[in-house]
Scaffold this motif. Sequence first.
Motif, PDB file in Angstrom:
ATOM      1  N   TYR A 168       0.829  -1.208   0.000  1.00  0.00           N
ATOM      2  CA  TYR A 168       0.000   0.000   0.000  1.00  0.00           C
ATOM      3  C   TYR A 168       0.864   1.259   0.000  1.00  0.00           C
ATOM      4  CZ  TYR A 168      -2.801   3.715   2.127  1.00  0.00           C
ATOM      5  OH  TYR A 168      -3.390   4.909   2.424  1.00  0.00           O
ATOM      6  N   ARG A 169       1.920   1.245   0.831  1.00  0.00           N
ATOM      7  CA  ARG A 169       2.824   2.397   0.871  1.00  0.00           C
ATOM      8  C   ARG A 169       3.547   2.573  -0.461  1.00  0.00           C
ATOM      9  NH1 ARG A 169       6.925   2.521   5.627  1.00  0.00           N
ATOM     10  NH2 ARG A 169       7.365   4.457   4.524  1.00  0.00           N
ATOM     11  N   GLU A 170       3.970   1.458  -1.047  1.00  0.00           N
ATOM     12  CA  GLU A 170       4.673   1.542  -2.329  1.00  0.00           C
ATOM     13  C   GLU A 170       3.757   2.092  -3.419  1.00  0.00           C
ATOM     14  OE1 GLU A 170       6.921  -1.446  -5.514  1.00  0.00           O
ATOM     15  OE2 GLU A 170       6.204  -2.196  -3.577  1.00  0.00           O
ATOM     16  N   GLU A 171       2.507   1.657  -3.439  1.00  0.00           N
ATOM     17  CA  GLU A 171       1.547   2.154  -4.438  1.00  0.00           C
ATOM     18  C   GLU A 171       1.274   3.640  -4.227  1.00  0.00           C
ATOM     19  OE1 GLU A 171      -3.003   1.203  -5.996  1.00  0.00           O
ATOM     20  OE2 GLU A 171      -2.088   0.025  -4.392  1.00  0.00           O
ATOM     21  N   ARG A 172       1.123   4.047  -2.962  1.00  0.00           N
ATOM     22  CA  ARG A 172       0.883   5.465  -2.681  1.00  0.00           C
ATOM     23  C   ARG A 172       2.082   6.316  -3.082  1.00  0.00           C
ATOM     24  NH1 ARG A 172      -0.284   6.918   3.459  1.00  0.00           N
ATOM     25  NH2 ARG A 172       1.876   6.206   3.541  1.00  0.00           N
ATOM     26  N   PHE A 173       3.287   5.816  -2.814  1.00  0.00           N
ATOM     27  CA  PHE A 173       4.490   6.547  -3.197  1.00  0.00           C
ATOM     28  C   PHE A 173       4.609   6.641  -4.713  1.00  0.00           C
ATOM     29  CE2 PHE A 173       9.037   6.550  -4.283  1.00  0.00           C
ATOM     30  CZ  PHE A 173       9.424   7.734  -3.664  1.00  0.00           C
ATOM     31  N   ARG A 174       4.253   5.557  -5.420  1.00  0.00           N
ATOM     32  CA  ARG A 174       4.315   5.587  -6.882  1.00  0.00           C
ATOM     33  C   ARG A 174       3.344   6.611  -7.455  1.00  0.00           C
ATOM     34  NH1 ARG A 174       3.088   0.815  -7.655  1.00  0.00           N
ATOM     35  NH2 ARG A 174       0.933   1.030  -8.379  1.00  0.00           N
ATOM     36  N   HIS A 175       2.125   6.662  -6.892  1.00  0.00           N
ATOM     37  CA  HIS A 175       1.152   7.651  -7.362  1.00  0.00           C
ATOM     38  C   HIS A 175       1.651   9.074  -7.095  1.00  0.00           C
ATOM     39  CE1 HIS A 175      -2.387   4.569  -7.091  1.00  0.00           C
ATOM     40  NE2 HIS A 175      -1.623   4.392  -8.150  1.00  0.00           N
ATOM     41  N   THR A 176       2.266   9.279  -5.938  1.00  0.00           N
ATOM     42  CA  THR A 176       2.794  10.605  -5.632  1.00  0.00           C
ATOM     43  C   THR A 176       3.918  10.982  -6.586  1.00  0.00           C
ATOM     44  OG1 THR A 176       2.253  10.303  -3.287  1.00  0.00           O
ATOM     45  CG2 THR A 176       3.827  12.031  -3.830  1.00  0.00           C
ATOM     46  N   SER A 177       4.806  10.027  -6.896  1.00  0.00           N
ATOM     47  CA  SER A 177       5.911  10.288  -7.819  1.00  0.00           C
ATOM     48  C   SER A 177       5.392  10.585  -9.220  1.00  0.00           C
ATOM     49  CB  SER A 177       6.858   9.085  -7.848  1.00  0.00           C
ATOM     50  OG  SER A 177       7.406   8.829  -6.580  1.00  0.00           O
TER      51      SER A 177
END
Length: 216
Positions: A168-177
């Motif tokens: 979940y954190r990785e997906e959120r970070f990818r969306h932010t990037s």
Amino acid sequence: MTASRLFTLSYLVLALASLTQGLYFHIGETERKCFIEEIPDETMVTGNYKLQLYDPRTGGFMPSSPGLGMHVEIRDPDDKVLLSRVYSSEGRFTFTSHTPGEHVICLYSNSTKWFSGSQLRVHFDIQVGEHDYANVAQKEKLTELQLRVRQLLDQVDQIAKEQNYQRYREERFRHTSESTNQRVLWWSIGQVGILLAMGFWQMRHLKSFFEAKKLV
């Protein structure tokens, strides 16, 4: 390796994995101390605390008086209050997370004027995903082998929750990037467009100037 040794080894691994490092800190009468804990969803969290009162005569800390308690306030990542309650000077609190992310745990005393200006020492530790297996075994009448299997299953379930939270954190970070990269791209395109427009305007202005001066 025999079955008994296997379960003994598993039990030791669980025991080591469940160790928590306690800490203590000092707060004033009206001071608030907050901690941020990243917790997966649907995870039970247990906090243990002990409040001590500073004794100026001895220069140490003594057990707190009966009227001194601890106010515990917990907010989830959406800033919703999960728990807000006044407890005694020593005990524990539990709550279950429903949203993955950073949970804010705040502690402060309910001190009265009698304790005005006193310094307090708070011993505190947090256990994430832990269960009171002694009560579970007594309530469900589990044997030692059944209890160890239960611990293993709970540990596997907690690992799965941690992995889901990391995804979940990785997906959120990818969306932010991706969002940041897209904004940077449009900003660059805007800058190029502004530079081209300014260059075109300057050329038109210089052409008009030379024509007015009859230089061309």
